[in-house]
Structure formats: C-alpha cells, structure tokens
Design a protein around this motif. Sequence first.
Motif, short mmCIF file in Angstrom:
data_model
loop_
_atom_site.label_atom_id
_atom_site.label_comp_id
_atom_site.label_asym_id
_atom_site.label_seq_id
_atom_site.Cartn_x
_atom_site.Cartn_y
_atom_site.Cartn_z
N ASN A 196 -1.11 4.32 -4.59
CA ASN A 196 -0.18 5.26 -3.99
C ASN A 196 -0.68 5.84 -2.67
O ASN A 196 0.11 6.29 -1.84
N THR A 197 -1.99 5.84 -2.46
CA THR A 197 -2.54 6.47 -1.25
C THR A 197 -3.53 5.57 -0.54
O THR A 197 -4.30 6.04 0.28
N ASP A 198 -3.52 4.27 -0.87
CA ASP A 198 -4.59 3.41 -0.40
C ASP A 198 -4.49 3.09 1.09
O ASP A 198 -3.44 3.14 1.70
N TYR A 199 -5.62 2.77 1.66
CA TYR A 199 -5.72 2.31 3.03
C TYR A 199 -6.99 1.50 3.13
O TYR A 199 -7.83 1.50 2.22
N GLY A 200 -7.17 0.75 4.21
CA GLY A 200 -8.34 -0.09 4.27
C GLY A 200 -8.49 -0.78 5.60
O GLY A 200 -7.77 -0.50 6.57
N ALA A 201 -9.44 -1.71 5.65
CA ALA A 201 -9.72 -2.46 6.88
C ALA A 201 -10.36 -3.78 6.51
O ALA A 201 -10.98 -3.93 5.46
N GLY B 201 -6.78 -7.45 -8.91
CA GLY B 201 -5.90 -6.68 -9.78
C GLY B 201 -4.45 -7.07 -9.65
O GLY B 201 -3.54 -6.25 -9.81
N PHE B 202 -4.21 -8.36 -9.37
CA PHE B 202 -2.85 -8.86 -9.16
C PHE B 202 -2.27 -9.28 -10.50
O PHE B 202 -2.41 -10.43 -10.93
N PHE C 75 5.30 -1.98 -7.86
CA PHE C 75 4.63 -1.31 -6.75
C PHE C 75 3.14 -1.64 -6.73
O PHE C 75 2.58 -1.97 -5.68
N GLU C 76 2.50 -1.57 -7.89
CA GLU C 76 1.07 -1.86 -7.97
C GLU C 76 0.78 -3.32 -7.64
O GLU C 76 -0.22 -3.64 -6.98
#
Length: 326
Positions: A317-322, A210-211, A263-264
């Motif tokens: 806005n609230t993403d996180y991951g690993a 999604g870049f 930002f996105e």
Amino acid sequence: MRDRLSVIVFTVFVAVCLLGCGVIYVFSPDHDVSLSKNPDGSVTFEIDGILPESYAYMVLEDVHVYDSIYYYSDGNYPVMDDRSQYEVDLLFDTLDRMMDSRGYASFEKVDATELSNVMSDTSLAHSTVIIVPSGALPDTVQAGNTHSKLDTWLSAGGSMYWMGGNPCRYYSTHSGIMESDHGLFDDSLFNTKRSDKGATECSPIASEFGFAYSAIDDAISIDAPNSKVIGLYNDEFSSLSEITLSSGGTVYLFGGGPASISFEQTSAFADMLVCGVTGDTVVKEKVYGQKGYGDLRSTIHPIMSGDLLFLRVGSPNTDYGAVILL
C-alpha cells in the motif's frame, strides 16, 4: 478541574499530532530512495523518511530491463466479453502509480494508433515490452488472420505481456470483436475446460517476489514448446508463462484478464516489470532490513557486473523503490 482540563487538552494535541504523522506517512509520504554505484563495485543505498519502515533488497542475474513499457488501452475499440474497459483502465492506473513509485518513468498508455507506431519502429523492439490486457489487438496492427506488424516486431526482439487466452485469436475493430482462424499458438495448448483444479505450486521466481497470482482459466499448458513457468502452476497449466518464439521475440501469457489480478499481485508484478524478470532470472541474494526513525544510509558489498540490484521499501500500500543495473 484545571489539571484535568490540561491533561485532556494535551491528550487531544498528541492524538492530533500522531494522526497528522499517519496521514502524511500514508497518503503523502515524505521519503525518497536512491542507489549509487561506488568505484569498488559496491552499492550505497539511502532511504529518507520520518518513521520506521521495513525494506528488502535483491540481487538478480539474467534479467531483461526494458527502456520502455507500453500499456495498450483504447476506449474506441471494444475489449473481449470477459473483461471491461473499466477493468483495463483501472489496472493501468494502479500499475502507473506503482511504476512511478519504483522510479520507473517510461511506463506509458498507448491507443491503437500509437501502438501501431510503436510496432513500426523495430529498431527499438528489443528494449521494449507491450502489455495487452484487452484480449484482442486493434485492427491497426492485426487485420483478419494477418498480424504481420506484430510478427515483424516480435521477430526484431520485442516482448509482449498478454492477459488471458491465445494472442491474435481475436482482433478488435470499431464495429466489434472479430475472430481469426488462428492465434499465435495452437488453440489446443490453452485451458478452455474451466476445471476446478487450481494452481497451487509456486515457481522459484514467483516465490521470491511474492507473486501469488493463480488464475488459469485461459492459461497455456506448462508443456507448450519453449515455455517456462513464472507464476503459480499445477500439473497442466501456469498462471504466467514465458514463451520464447523461434523468430526471436518473447510472449508472456497470463492465465486471466485484468480483473483477476489483485492489488498485492499487481504490486509484485510491478516489481517484476521494473526488474526485467524473465524465465531465466535467478535471485542470487535477498536481504531484509528495518529502518528506524529518520534517514538510513548503508553500503552493500560489491555486486557483479551485469547483475541487477532492486531495493523495495514499505508494504504494497505504501511501497516505493529503486533499481540499478550494474
């Protein structure tokens, strides 16, 4: 009247509780994510959290995951005229939060002296990438037409992300921006005509992440030797290109400065950084899912050795991951 008052009090109480949940979820999310490899080659992931969330995981091959990512910024050295120190630092602050939320702990800002120290240690070059958003390297690593410290570091396998224009065409001193006779690449390869033709075609890897970054004002030609398109492109230029140097290093060229990335788009760039995306990276599998209330634990089928699994939860806005490299 008493019943009506009770209803009003109850309604206000519920509204406050829901608002509280929203504030906790958005600004101080009570959640965590983890990946663990099992003996049979499968991977178990866990997403902890109170409220429902969407998630996606990708399996990638041909990645280059870095042990350290350095971001150059030094307020004592001027940046190019088409950008500001504020924009440079704002991008770092945004990326820093995003990298941390993805579990990447080795993202660090370096000043001119620290950048010189990083490039002096060529033994770690292959596992290191440097991001240069200023448009000019400091005189601690480039003096006039001589950028031997950078050349030596790149020759040892180092990687560099450069934002806008020809790397090393200009350099920065305490007294101002200086022009050198040449950059790393031929000036004729870069877009200087500022045409209205935009970059609308999307490379496969940009589509997967999604870049949607499309700036090409200072982009390099898609026909540049040893180049591969990673971003959006048209029939002339690409918003993000990978150039493999004959010496062994790799340079990634953005088509604009730090203010040109939204930002996105920064969120997608953070995903690509932690995954070690290159011009050869292929997404072998992509799966979307939805977590309900409470925690989620699930197991993914065996992943091939050498592949990378990236789990991403939430919105930009609230993403996180690993990330886990098998």
